[in-house]
Design a protein around this motif. Structure first.
Motif, PDB file in Angstrom:
ATOM      1  N   MET A  24       0.824  -1.197   0.000  1.00 52.85           N
ATOM      2  CA  MET A  24       0.000   0.000   0.000  1.00 52.85           C
ATOM      3  C   MET A  24       0.864   1.255   0.000  1.00 52.85           C
ATOM      4  N   LEU A  25       1.836   1.312   0.896  1.00 53.65           N
ATOM      5  CA  LEU A  25       2.661   2.512   1.029  1.00 53.65           C
ATOM      6  C   LEU A  25       3.522   2.740  -0.203  1.00 53.65           C
ATOM      7  N   GLN A  26       4.024   1.656  -0.802  1.00 54.25           N
ATOM      8  CA  GLN A  26       4.821   1.810  -2.012  1.00 54.25           C
ATOM      9  C   GLN A  26       3.967   2.329  -3.164  1.00 54.25           C
ATOM     10  N   ALA A  27       2.719   1.870  -3.262  1.00 53.96           N
ATOM     11  CA  ALA A  27       1.837   2.366  -4.312  1.00 53.96           C
ATOM     12  C   ALA A  27       1.555   3.853  -4.126  1.00 53.96           C
ATOM     13  N   VAL A  28       1.425   4.291  -2.878  1.00 48.95           N
ATOM     14  CA  VAL A  28       1.240   5.714  -2.598  1.00 48.95           C
ATOM     15  C   VAL A  28       2.467   6.501  -3.051  1.00 48.95           C
ATOM     16  N   ILE A  29       3.661   5.993  -2.723  1.00 49.24           N
ATOM     17  CA  ILE A  29       4.900   6.681  -3.112  1.00 49.24           C
ATOM     18  C   ILE A  29       5.031   6.750  -4.623  1.00 49.24           C
ATOM     19  N   LEU A  30       4.790   5.628  -5.299  1.00 42.37           N
ATOM     20  CA  LEU A  30       4.893   5.608  -6.761  1.00 42.37           C
ATOM     21  C   LEU A  30       3.912   6.577  -7.399  1.00 42.37           C
ATOM     22  N   SER A  31       2.683   6.574  -6.913  1.00 38.31           N
ATOM     23  CA  SER A  31       1.655   7.429  -7.509  1.00 38.31           C
ATOM     24  C   SER A  31       1.947   8.902  -7.272  1.00 38.31           C
ATOM     25  N   LEU A  32       2.379   9.260  -6.069  1.00 34.28           N
ATOM     26  CA  LEU A  32       2.660  10.667  -5.782  1.00 34.28           C
ATOM     27  C   LEU A  32       3.857  11.182  -6.567  1.00 34.28           C
ATOM     28  N   THR A  33       4.926  10.406  -6.614  1.00 32.84           N
ATOM     29  CA  THR A  33       6.098  10.875  -7.355  1.00 32.84           C
ATOM     30  C   THR A  33       5.817  10.932  -8.848  1.00 32.84           C
ATOM     31  N   GLU A  34       4.981  10.036  -9.344  1.00 32.10           N
ATOM     32  CA  GLU A  34       4.635  10.048 -10.769  1.00 32.10           C
ATOM     33  C   GLU A  34       3.859  11.289 -11.141  1.00 32.10           C
ATOM     34  N   ASN A  35       2.986  11.735 -10.253  1.00 28.36           N
ATOM     35  CA  ASN A  35       2.107  12.864 -10.579  1.00 28.36           C
ATOM     36  C   ASN A  35       2.682  14.222 -10.219  1.00 28.36           C
ATOM     37  N   GLY A  46       6.403  14.703 -10.006  1.00 30.50           N
ATOM     38  CA  GLY A  46       7.782  14.851 -10.456  1.00 30.50           C
ATOM     39  C   GLY A  46       8.769  14.977  -9.321  1.00 30.50           C
ATOM     40  N   LEU A  47       8.292  14.955  -8.078  1.00 34.07           N
ATOM     41  CA  LEU A  47       9.176  15.051  -6.922  1.00 34.07           C
ATOM     42  C   LEU A  47       9.732  13.679  -6.576  1.00 34.07           C
ATOM     43  N   SER A  48      10.857  13.661  -5.883  1.00 32.21           N
ATOM     44  CA  SER A  48      11.573  12.398  -5.679  1.00 32.21           C
ATOM     45  C   SER A  48      11.350  11.760  -4.321  1.00 32.21           C
ATOM     46  N   LYS A  49      10.783  12.516  -3.352  1.00 31.51           N
ATOM     47  CA  LYS A  49      10.633  11.984  -2.001  1.00 31.51           C
ATOM     48  C   LYS A  49       9.213  12.216  -1.488  1.00 31.51           C
ATOM     49  N   VAL A  50       8.780  11.287  -0.645  1.00 31.60           N
ATOM     50  CA  VAL A  50       7.432  11.359  -0.086  1.00 31.60           C
ATOM     51  C   VAL A  50       7.506  11.212   1.429  1.00 31.60           C
ATOM     52  N   GLN A  51       6.842  12.125   2.126  1.00 31.15           N
ATOM     53  CA  GLN A  51       6.666  12.004   3.573  1.00 31.15           C
ATOM     54  C   GLN A  51       5.231  11.548   3.809  1.00 31.15           C
ATOM     55  N   ILE A  52       5.082  10.374   4.418  1.00 36.39           N
ATOM     56  CA  ILE A  52       3.750   9.851   4.718  1.00 36.39           C
ATOM     57  C   ILE A  52       3.455  10.038   6.194  1.00 36.39           C
ATOM     58  N   LYS A  53       2.340  10.685   6.456  1.00 37.53           N
ATOM     59  CA  LYS A  53       1.865  10.817   7.836  1.00 37.53           C
ATOM     60  C   LYS A  53       0.593   9.999   7.970  1.00 37.53           C
ATOM     61  N   ARG A 112      11.614   7.691  -3.821  1.00 35.20           N
ATOM     62  CA  ARG A 112      11.045   6.761  -4.800  1.00 35.20           C
ATOM     63  C   ARG A 112      12.115   5.736  -5.146  1.00 35.20           C
ATOM     64  N   PRO A 113      11.793   4.447  -5.091  1.00 28.39           N
ATOM     65  CA  PRO A 113      12.795   3.430  -5.392  1.00 28.39           C
ATOM     66  C   PRO A 113      13.300   3.541  -6.827  1.00 28.39           C
ATOM     67  N   GLU A 114      14.521   3.096  -7.034  1.00 30.08           N
ATOM     68  CA  GLU A 114      15.134   3.238  -8.346  1.00 30.08           C
ATOM     69  C   GLU A 114      14.548   2.290  -9.382  1.00 30.08           C
ATOM     70  N   HIS A 115      14.109   1.120  -8.959  1.00 29.40           N
ATOM     71  CA  HIS A 115      13.606   0.124  -9.891  1.00 29.40           C
ATOM     72  C   HIS A 115      12.385  -0.559  -9.318  1.00 29.40           C
ATOM     73  N   VAL A 116      11.557  -1.082 -10.206  1.00 24.91           N
ATOM     74  CA  VAL A 116      10.334  -1.741  -9.787  1.00 24.91           C
ATOM     75  C   VAL A 116      10.198  -3.084 -10.492  1.00 24.91           C
ATOM     76  N   ASN A 117       9.487  -3.990  -9.841  1.00 23.89           N
ATOM     77  CA  ASN A 117       9.151  -5.274 -10.447  1.00 23.89           C
ATOM     78  C   ASN A 117      10.388  -6.052 -10.884  1.00 23.89           C
ATOM     79  N   ALA A 118      11.276  -6.259  -9.932  1.00 22.88           N
ATOM     80  CA  ALA A 118      12.461  -7.088 -10.180  1.00 22.88           C
ATOM     81  C   ALA A 118      12.105  -8.524  -9.806  1.00 22.88           C
TER      82      ALA A 118
END
Length: 351
Positions: free
Chosen positions: A301-312, A314-321, A342-348
């Motif tokens: 769940m948290l990774q999907a939030v990070i991926l979605s926020l950085t994708e929309n 363009g920022l590289s870091k996410v603070q989740i509260k 945001r992690p460097e690679h996905v789906n390894a």
């Protein structure tokens, strides 16, 4: 309205009309005619099976790279592979070569994923122009040998793969030494540089008003033939709002739509209180009444939030509260007390 024509032939019910790309306003609203910068490469690999960021983490003679392949459901997904680079061989060119149907690298692709470039396609040249953040790829004539229904998928796969390269935000497609103004089969216009604003796995939210809509890209989950979970990006047209990033997370919470075999990654009782940004960090405030202090939140769940926020954004870091606090960890023991890259690679996938 530069990218209107890129949506013109989208395989959605009905046509995606010009008003979709009119300019929005607010904190994260950006004109869809402008490219949202690909997320900057993070410094952490938060999970072994997470994100489409950078393309070149060289390890000896091997290079880690991101390809966009078609899964068994017909959706494009990023896949991280390790590949040997020859002398003077560029990672981006190698990635595209691995995306050719029936190539010598077919056995290196994970089960359940297929190459999307037409059989016999050769990558004649790949030029990177740093000051324009531009990649120019010249394909052989075989690149035009595909069915019209595959045209958008090919454009999306090439664009998203090349914009996974560091400092590449724009892509131009050539064939046999000549720049293409439109794709060969169905005439999708590509006379302007392609960016991630072209979208990926396009769909429209229920009841969306096309005249006031905007695209957001969110990440859901699917299962490989070996029952390994992987992330799938979906660009969803939604009614425009003053906080596009918040809307993206709300759409993530609402879950998949239609009959696509995707899995929701956030429970529907989670509420987005606010999304804001400062410098290179986007902060999301979530309310989860079922969360108990001292327990672990699902990493997926948290990774999907990070991926979605950085994708929309363009920022590289996410603070989740979470419920006003950030002193929690996920099921992979990742701490969220500080902003997470945001992690460097996905789906390894495991070999």
């Amino acid at each position: 309205m530069t990218h209107y024509r890129l949506f013109r032939r989208a395989a959605l019910a009905g046509a995606l009309a010009l008003p979709i790309l009119t300019t929005g306003c607010g904190l994260f609203s950006q004109p869809a005619s402008e490219s949202i910068d690909p997320p900057q490469n993070g410094t952490q690999n938060v999970s072994a099976n997470v994100d489409p960021g950078s393309e070149t983490a060289a390890q000896g003679d091997q290079s880690q790279m991101t390809l966009y392949l078609s899964d068994r459901n017909g959706l494009l997904a990023p896949v991280t592979v390790m590949a040997a680079l020859g002398q003077d061989e560029k990672p981006g060119q190698k990635a595209l070569e691995m995306m050719v149907e029936g190539s010598a690298y077919a056995s290196e692709l994970p089960d359940g994923f297929n190459a999307v470039l037409p059989k016999g396609t050769a990558i004649k040249q790949l030029n990177l122009i740093p000051d324009q953040k531009l990649a120019v790829v010249d394909f052989s004539k075989e690149f035009g040998d595909y069915t019209a229904t595959e045209e958008r998928k090919i454009v999306e796969a090439v664009t998203w793969t090349l914009t996974s390269l560091p400092d590449v935000q724009n892509v131009k497609i050539w064939m046999e030494g000549k720049e293409l103004a439109e794709m060969p089969q169905d005439g999708m216009p590509i006379d302007e540089p392609l960016t991630r604003a072209v979208g990926i796995n396009l769909e429209a939210a229920d009841g969306v008003d096309y005249s006031t809509s905007a695209p957001v890209t969110i990440y859901f989950s699917a299962l490989s033939p070996d029952n390994e979970p992987y992330y799938v990006p979906v660009t969803r047209l939604v009614n425009r709002s003053n906080n596009r990033a918040k809307t993206a997370i709300e759409q993530l919470i609402s879950g998949p739509i239609g009959n696509l075999p995707l899995r929701a990654v956030v429970t529907p009782d989670v509420v987005v209180k606010n999304v804001s940004k400062a410098k290179d960090v986007v902060t999301v405030e979530l309310q989860d009444d079922s969360f108990q202090p001292g327990t672990q939140e699902p990493a997926e769940m948290l990774q999907a939030v990070i991926l979605s926020l950085t994708e929309n954004t363009g920022l590289s870091k996410v603070q989740i509260k979470l419920n006003g606090k950030s002193d929690f960890v996920d099921t992979m023991n990742q701490s969220y007390s500080e902003p997470v890259s945001r992690p460097e690679h996905v789906n390894a996938f495991k070999s």
